[in-house]
Motif scaffolding. Structure first.
Motif: not given
Length: 128
Positions: A5-16, A54-59
């Motif tokens: 979940f964290i990987v997917e959200k971070v990739k969504l917020l910071i795309p390559n 999870n959301h805290t880790a994403v942030g």
């Protein structure tokens, strides 16, 4: 805690967007570090961390990546990869990839912005 979940959200917020070849490796390392930092701060083993974090880790991951410009190409970083400049006899040294990983490793993902949230999950550790 759900790493996928964290990987997917971070990739969504910071795309390559720069097509960085190390993108997945850097994200994986940062996410593992943030999860471990949360576990260390809360005194809860990583396997037992709540899904509510999870959301805290994403942030925390996004903040760490952006503040340290971890995915910004060296040529575009605010210091252009320069580690030091000496004017007498003109000397310039540049950062290596290993230096960047050391910077990530030494960074503290648990900033004041996240302590209030993490304190709600923190377990008292008497050091026994």
């Amino acid at each position: 805690m759900d790493k996928q979940f964290i990987v997917e959200k971070v990739k969504l917020l910071i795309p390559n967007s720069t097509k960085n070849d190390s993108y997945d490796d850097i994200l994986d390392y940062v996410i593992d570090k943030v999860i471990q930092d949360i576990a260390n701060y809360t005194h809860i083993p990583t396997a037992e961390l709540s899904e509510e974090l999870n959301h805290t880790a994403v942030g925390m991951c996004v903040a760490l990546i952006k503040s340290d410009e971890l995915l910004v190409p060296t040529s575009e970083q605010s210091n252009n990869g320069v580690a030091s400049i000496t004017e007498g006899n003109e000397s310039i040294s540049f950062k290596s990839t290993a230096d960047e990983y050391l910077k990530i490793q030494s960074a503290n993902a648990v900033t004041k912005d996240y302590k209030k949230t993490l304190n709600q999950f923190r377990v008292v550790d008497f050091g026994l």
